[in-house]
Design an enzyme around this catalytic site. Structure first.
Site, PDB file in Angstrom:
ATOM      1  N   HIS A   1       0.801  -1.337   0.201  1.00  0.00           N
ATOM      2  CA  HIS A   1      -0.134  -0.024   0.027  1.00  0.00           C
ATOM      3  C   HIS A   1       0.765   1.336   0.030  1.00  0.00           C
ATOM      4  O   HIS A   1       0.299   2.278  -0.091  1.00  0.00           O
ATOM      5  CB  HIS A   1      -0.913  -0.145   1.012  1.00  0.00           C
ATOM      6  CG  HIS A   1      -1.747  -1.365   1.439  1.00  0.00           C
ATOM      7  ND1 HIS A   1      -1.272  -2.227   2.197  1.00  0.00           N
ATOM      8  CD2 HIS A   1      -2.833  -1.657   0.715  1.00  0.00           C
ATOM      9  CE1 HIS A   1      -2.055  -3.264   1.779  1.00  0.00           C
ATOM     10  NE2 HIS A   1      -3.132  -2.775   1.069  1.00  0.00           N
TER      11      HIS A   1
ATOM     12  N   ARG B   1      -1.838  11.237  14.454  1.00  0.00           N
ATOM     13  CA  ARG B   1      -3.043  11.560  13.793  1.00  0.00           C
ATOM     14  C   ARG B   1      -3.676  12.617  14.182  1.00  0.00           C
ATOM     15  O   ARG B   1      -3.583  13.243  15.151  1.00  0.00           O
ATOM     16  CB  ARG B   1      -4.113  10.133  14.060  1.00  0.00           C
ATOM     17  CG  ARG B   1      -5.463  10.620  13.675  1.00  0.00           C
ATOM     18  CD  ARG B   1      -6.467   9.476  13.730  1.00  0.00           C
ATOM     19  NE  ARG B   1      -7.834   9.854  13.915  1.00  0.00           N
ATOM     20  CZ  ARG B   1      -8.734  10.496  13.071  1.00  0.00           C
ATOM     21  NH1 ARG B   1      -8.055  10.995  11.797  1.00  0.00           N
ATOM     22  NH2 ARG B   1      -9.856  11.162  13.373  1.00  0.00           N
TER      23      ARG B   1
ATOM     24  N   MET C   1     -12.754   7.899  14.354  1.00  0.00           N
ATOM     25  CA  MET C   1     -12.892   6.524  13.788  1.00  0.00           C
ATOM     26  C   MET C   1     -11.665   5.833  13.591  1.00  0.00           C
ATOM     27  O   MET C   1     -11.495   4.778  12.897  1.00  0.00           O
ATOM     28  CB  MET C   1     -13.909   6.463  12.403  1.00  0.00           C
ATOM     29  CG  MET C   1     -14.940   7.144  12.772  1.00  0.00           C
ATOM     30  SD  MET C   1     -16.116   6.946  11.291  1.00  0.00           S
ATOM     31  CE  MET C   1     -16.528   5.219  11.279  1.00  0.00           C
TER      32      MET C   1
ATOM     33  N   GLY D   1      -6.787  12.127   7.817  1.00  0.00           N
ATOM     34  CA  GLY D   1      -7.785  11.163   7.289  1.00  0.00           C
ATOM     35  C   GLY D   1      -7.645  11.371   5.674  1.00  0.00           C
ATOM     36  O   GLY D   1      -7.626  10.509   5.206  1.00  0.00           O
TER      37      GLY D   1
ATOM     38  N   ARG E   1      -6.068  16.836   2.437  1.00  0.00           N
ATOM     39  CA  ARG E   1      -5.393  17.420   3.774  1.00  0.00           C
ATOM     40  C   ARG E   1      -4.056  17.230   3.552  1.00  0.00           C
ATOM     41  O   ARG E   1      -3.290  18.211   3.883  1.00  0.00           O
ATOM     42  CB  ARG E   1      -5.839  16.835   4.706  1.00  0.00           C
ATOM     43  CG  ARG E   1      -7.425  17.521   5.187  1.00  0.00           C
ATOM     44  CD  ARG E   1      -7.313  18.742   6.164  1.00  0.00           C
ATOM     45  NE  ARG E   1      -8.503  19.485   6.191  1.00  0.00           N
ATOM     46  CZ  ARG E   1      -9.371  19.419   6.733  1.00  0.00           C
ATOM     47  NH1 ARG E   1      -9.742  18.345   7.686  1.00  0.00           N
ATOM     48  NH2 ARG E   1     -10.614  20.418   6.894  1.00  0.00           N
TER      49      ARG E   1
ATOM     50  N   ARG F   1      -3.654   4.267  -4.706  1.00  0.00           N
ATOM     51  CA  ARG F   1      -4.756   4.333  -4.468  1.00  0.00           C
ATOM     52  C   ARG F   1      -5.207   5.904  -3.918  1.00  0.00           C
ATOM     53  O   ARG F   1      -6.292   6.131  -3.466  1.00  0.00           O
ATOM     54  CB  ARG F   1      -5.124   3.323  -3.194  1.00  0.00           C
ATOM     55  CG  ARG F   1      -5.392   2.202  -3.470  1.00  0.00           C
ATOM     56  CD  ARG F   1      -5.536   1.336  -2.329  1.00  0.00           C
ATOM     57  NE  ARG F   1      -5.518  -0.211  -2.462  1.00  0.00           N
ATOM     58  CZ  ARG F   1      -6.598  -0.910  -2.812  1.00  0.00           C
ATOM     59  NH1 ARG F   1      -7.816  -0.566  -2.450  1.00  0.00           N
ATOM     60  NH2 ARG F   1      -6.487  -2.224  -2.876  1.00  0.00           N
TER      61      ARG F   1
ATOM     62  N   GLY G   1      -6.975  14.610  13.033  1.00  0.00           N
ATOM     63  CA  GLY G   1      -8.344  14.471  12.704  1.00  0.00           C
ATOM     64  C   GLY G   1      -9.460  15.315  13.160  1.00  0.00           C
ATOM     65  O   GLY G   1      -9.322  16.471  13.612  1.00  0.00           O
ATOM     66  N   SER G   2     -10.756  15.034  13.012  1.00  0.00           N
ATOM     67  CA  SER G   2     -11.822  15.865  13.507  1.00  0.00           C
ATOM     68  C   SER G   2     -12.756  14.885  14.200  1.00  0.00           C
ATOM     69  O   SER G   2     -12.607  13.489  14.023  1.00  0.00           O
ATOM     70  CB  SER G   2     -12.790  16.255  12.294  1.00  0.00           C
ATOM     71  OG  SER G   2     -13.114  15.219  11.429  1.00  0.00           O
TER      72      SER G   2
ATOM     73  N   ASP H   1     -18.067  18.744  15.227  1.00  0.00           N
ATOM     74  CA  ASP H   1     -19.395  18.820  15.574  1.00  0.00           C
ATOM     75  C   ASP H   1     -19.762  18.378  17.131  1.00  0.00           C
ATOM     76  O   ASP H   1     -19.018  17.893  17.697  1.00  0.00           O
ATOM     77  CB  ASP H   1     -20.297  17.983  14.432  1.00  0.00           C
ATOM     78  CG  ASP H   1     -19.839  16.622  14.343  1.00  0.00           C
ATOM     79  OD1 ASP H   1     -18.642  16.611  13.538  1.00  0.00           O
ATOM     80  OD2 ASP H   1     -20.176  15.710  14.901  1.00  0.00           O
TER      81      ASP H   1
ATOM     82  N   ARG I   1     -13.552  25.112  10.036  1.00  0.00           N
ATOM     83  CA  ARG I   1     -12.930  23.810  10.029  1.00  0.00           C
ATOM     84  C   ARG I   1     -11.684  23.898   9.322  1.00  0.00           C
ATOM     85  O   ARG I   1     -10.776  23.331   9.990  1.00  0.00           O
ATOM     86  CB  ARG I   1     -13.886  23.041   8.855  1.00  0.00           C
ATOM     87  CG  ARG I   1     -13.673  21.373   9.084  1.00  0.00           C
ATOM     88  CD  ARG I   1     -14.527  20.801   8.012  1.00  0.00           C
ATOM     89  NE  ARG I   1     -15.572  20.232   8.444  1.00  0.00           N
ATOM     90  CZ  ARG I   1     -16.154  19.210   8.872  1.00  0.00           C
ATOM     91  NH1 ARG I   1     -15.238  18.250   8.686  1.00  0.00           N
ATOM     92  NH2 ARG I   1     -17.326  18.937   9.286  1.00  0.00           N
TER      93      ARG I   1
HETATM   94  N1  HPA Z   1     -18.183  10.444  14.640  1.00  0.00           N
HETATM   95  C1  HPA Z   1     -17.210   9.757  14.104  1.00  0.00           C
HETATM   96  N2  HPA Z   1     -16.334  10.480  13.492  1.00  0.00           N
HETATM   97  C2  HPA Z   1     -16.496  12.051  13.487  1.00  0.00           C
HETATM   98  C3  HPA Z   1     -17.651  12.437  13.982  1.00  0.00           C
HETATM   99  C4  HPA Z   1     -18.669  11.500  14.376  1.00  0.00           C
HETATM  100  O1  HPA Z   1     -19.634  12.082  15.123  1.00  0.00           O
HETATM  101  N3  HPA Z   1     -17.602  13.826  13.866  1.00  0.00           N
HETATM  102  C5  HPA Z   1     -16.301  14.014  13.155  1.00  0.00           C
HETATM  103  N4  HPA Z   1     -15.678  12.812  12.857  1.00  0.00           N
END
Ligand code: HPA
Length: 242
Positions: free
Chosen positions: A7, A90, A184, A23, A27, A46, A92-93, A208, A221
């Site tokens: 990969h 990592r 995640m 992710g 980005r 990929r 991320g959000s 969020d 964001r």
């Molecule tokens: N769930 C999982 N991952 C996320 C979320 C969520 O609500 N918001 C941003 N990343």
């Protein structure tokens, strides 16, 4: 296994000791183009872009993880075990669970709970607790303070599901246990780091709030992401100074 891997197409020496992992491949490209000095595209298998350049003179690779534990499980495994990467951060959000969190806050996953079966592939007879590396975490907290950011540190949840058939109900017990936010990937990354004897950390911006129906605008964001990225890049510098 030798390199290149199934990969990752990078050649020996093309991946830095510290890798930042958003992710989203775009980005990774954005960070490379706007922050790194002399970035080189070292992977595009990929479309999972990896770029290596320098930040404040320190070599850093920014490579995407894709979404979810299986994806970050593949990339971080290959980076730790075949490319001899020492640190993966990592960036991320996450969706907030806790009431005291606001949009754009930055959280660090000291621990990463999970509902994923990935954790069971390691075969421990009990519940393994995936945790961040303490040195990486301490350096990231220090870097955040230097940017005027009081990072919230605690448990996060790495869920296999973004959507839930049970609605918000499925999150209540995690919230009740003080879990800050849901993303995640972190638990898979932390398990791989533990198995490889390497260091990992997940920091996320709150995009969020799952109990207040609040969402970041695309401009906010981007701004909050930029701040988190600078914290992560400065953490890479601190790790190189150890
Ligand atoms: N769930 C999982 N991952 C996320 C979320 C969520 O609500 N918001 C941003 N990343």
């Amino acid at each position: 296994m030798s390199i290149p891997t199934p990969h990752i197409a990078a050649a020996e020496g093309q991946i830095a000791k510290t890798v930042l992992m958003p992710g989203d491949p775009l980005r990774a490209k954005f960070i490379a183009e706007n922050f790194l000095t002399e970035p080189v595209l070292v992977n595009n298998v990929r479309g999972v872009q990896g770029h290596t350049g320098t930040w404040k003179g320190v070599p850093v690779t920014v490579m995407a993880s894709g979404m979810g534990i299986p994806a970050i499980g593949i990339y971080s495994w290959e980076l730790f075990n075949f490319y001899d990467v020492d640190n993966i951060i990592r960036i991320g959000s996450a969706g907030a669970l806790r009431d005291d969190l606001k949009l754009m806050d930055i959280v660090a996953g000291q621990g990463a709970c999970t509902n994923s079966n990935y954790i069971n592939t390691f075969g421990v007879k009990g519940s393994f607790a995936p945790i961040a590396d303490f040195t990486l975490l301490s350096k990231a907290v220090e870097a955040a303070r230097e940017h005027g950011v009081e990072m919230k540190v605690g448990n996060i949840l790495s869920a296999d599901n973004f959507y839930s058939a049970r609605g918000q109900e499925g999150n209540d017990e995690w919230k009740r246990m003080g879990v800050m936010a849901i993303e995640m990937e972190a638990a898979g990354l932390y398990c791989n780091a533990a198995y490889a004897g390497k260091r990992a950390l997940c920091i996320c911006t709150i995009s969020d709030h799952l109990y207040r129906q609040e969402y970041l605008s695309s401009e906010d964001r981007q701004n909050s992401f930029t701040q988190m990225m600078e914290i992560a890049l400065d953490t890479a510098v601190k790790m190189a100074e150890l």
